[in-house]
Design a protein around this motif. Sequence first.
Motif, short mmCIF file in Angstrom:
data_model
loop_
_atom_site.label_atom_id
_atom_site.label_comp_id
_atom_site.label_asym_id
_atom_site.label_seq_id
_atom_site.Cartn_x
_atom_site.Cartn_y
_atom_site.Cartn_z
N ASP A 1 0.83 -1.20 0.00
CA ASP A 1 0.00 0.00 0.00
C ASP A 1 0.87 1.26 0.00
OD1 ASP A 1 -2.38 -1.40 -0.09
OD2 ASP A 1 -2.66 -1.38 2.08
N TYR B 1 2.22 1.80 -3.64
CA TYR B 1 1.24 2.40 -4.55
C TYR B 1 0.89 3.83 -4.14
CZ TYR B 1 0.51 -1.78 -7.36
OH TYR B 1 0.69 -2.84 -8.22
N GLN C 1 3.55 5.87 -5.75
CA GLN C 1 3.25 5.96 -7.18
C GLN C 1 2.11 6.95 -7.43
OE1 GLN C 1 1.12 3.04 -10.24
NE2 GLN C 1 3.04 2.14 -9.53
N ASN C 2 1.10 6.93 -6.58
CA ASN C 2 -0.04 7.83 -6.75
C ASN C 2 0.37 9.29 -6.51
OD1 ASN C 2 -2.83 8.17 -7.32
ND2 ASN C 2 -3.22 8.54 -5.15
N ASP D 1 2.46 -6.42 -10.83
CA ASP D 1 2.34 -5.05 -10.37
C ASP D 1 1.87 -4.18 -11.53
OD1 ASP D 1 4.55 -4.71 -11.97
OD2 ASP D 1 5.86 -3.92 -10.41
N ILE E 1 7.54 -0.73 -7.59
CA ILE E 1 6.19 -0.16 -7.71
C ILE E 1 6.23 1.34 -7.43
CG2 ILE E 1 3.89 -0.10 -6.68
CD1 ILE E 1 4.20 -3.14 -6.21
N SER E 2 6.95 1.75 -6.40
CA SER E 2 7.07 3.18 -6.09
C SER E 2 7.61 3.96 -7.28
CB SER E 2 8.00 3.39 -4.89
OG SER E 2 7.51 2.76 -3.74
N TYR F 1 -8.51 0.40 -5.70
CA TYR F 1 -8.02 1.75 -5.41
C TYR F 1 -8.95 2.81 -6.01
CZ TYR F 1 -3.70 -0.51 -3.89
OH TYR F 1 -2.79 -1.29 -3.23
#
Length: 266
Positions: A36, A39, A42-43, A78, A161-162, A224
Amino acid sequence: MTPQDHAQAAADLLQAEQTGEQIGLLTKRHPEMDMDDAYAVQNAIYRAKSAAGQKVIGWKIGLTSKAMQYALNIDIPDSGILFDDMLFETGATVPAGRFIQPRIEAEIAFVMKSAIGGVDVTRKEVIAATDYVTPSIEILDTRILRADPETGQTRSVYDTISDNAANAGIVLGRERHAVDAHDLRWVGAITSRNGEVEETGLGAGVLNDPVESVVWLARRMAQYGQSIAPGQVILSGSFIRPVECPSGADIHADFGPFGSVDIRFA
């Protein structure tokens, strides 16, 4: 990690992208980091790029092959975000210095004609929502060091992912096919660098069927509060290992009757 931690990590990654100077492992900085958190970083990158005027053109799915999952000790794929400044024409040349440590992967891309989303998305719904499929190359880059120079600790899936799932660019082929015109499990590519074959693979390497990869993405996005929009491009996942692309690399991905894609690195 706190929201402030997420924002700082995103800012550091954006600076690395702009300057070409990689940052250290986020998982070393934040040992408590989980999926979490990754992501969320990333968001935060998404929000910053959107505020700067960049547009989302689609999504990428990574870690779809068993070999890559085993390598990172993870059992799920991912995903990352495709922005408009990542798109290259087939046959184009990537300017020198655009990326830090570019690599490429061969993939089948889906272009969607209608919106799709929800935790219960089905294979049939993905097929109905697909406008066409096309050969593609994904350009990977890493704004995070692949290994910590002091400890030897390597990047984890949370670092990747980050870092927007290591996405940096996308090259689409000119050929367009109906999603059911080919058995995508048997669509393969011979990928060459400077005229020498580096990797080969088949679509079946992507979760047994690239359509299932898009199903997975739609369901994950729903968790999400996101969905796939009409016109967006979905990179369904690589069926080859990444190919290093130093300066002067000339890449040709031959998908046989499905088409081909070319990209060169100055």
